[in-house]
Design a protein around this motif. Structure first.
Motif: not given
Length: 121
Positions: A9-11, A84-87, A118-121
């Motif tokens: 896992g990760g950001l 194609n990960l989403k928040p 974690t999916v974040s911009a």
């Protein structure tokens, strides 16, 4: 007693990819169905993907087309490729193994620590 260990896992930014890995000592050739699950903050753990003992794969509608489950029985490993990960994919991801009904329902007593995605911009 060997434990279940999830990793990978990760950001990651939206649209990115991750490959999760799981070592599960209970995986047995010809007998083990395997599954991935996730639990977002404040929500119940949900089933994400599963593979039957004979290798058929199934996915939750929320991730279908974006994830792929695979396994290496000899190494007692299960993988989950996330694309194609989403928040809304942000969660702690877990794996487990057993009979197919247990994999579909997530009815297991023991779980690993999981791996945070974690999916974040």
């Amino acid at each position: 007693q060997a434990q279940v260990v999830e990793s990978g896992g990760g950001l990651v930014q939206p649209g990115g990819s991750l490959r999760l890995s799981c070592v599960h000592p209970g995986i047995t050739y010809g007998r083990s169905a395997v599954g991935w699950y996730r639990q977002a903050p404040g929500k119940k753990r949900e089933w994400v993907a599963g593979m039957t003992a004979v290798g058929s794969t199934y996915y939750a509608d929320s991730v279908k087309g974006r994830v792929t489950i695979s396994r290496d029985i000899a190494e007692k490993k299960v993988y989950l490729q996330l694309n194609n990960l989403k928040p809304e994919d942000t969660a702690v991801y877990y794996c487990n193994q057993g009979d197919w009904r247990s994999v579909l329902t997530g009815n297991f007593r023991d779980w690993g620590q999981g791996t945070q995605v974690t999916v974040s911009a």
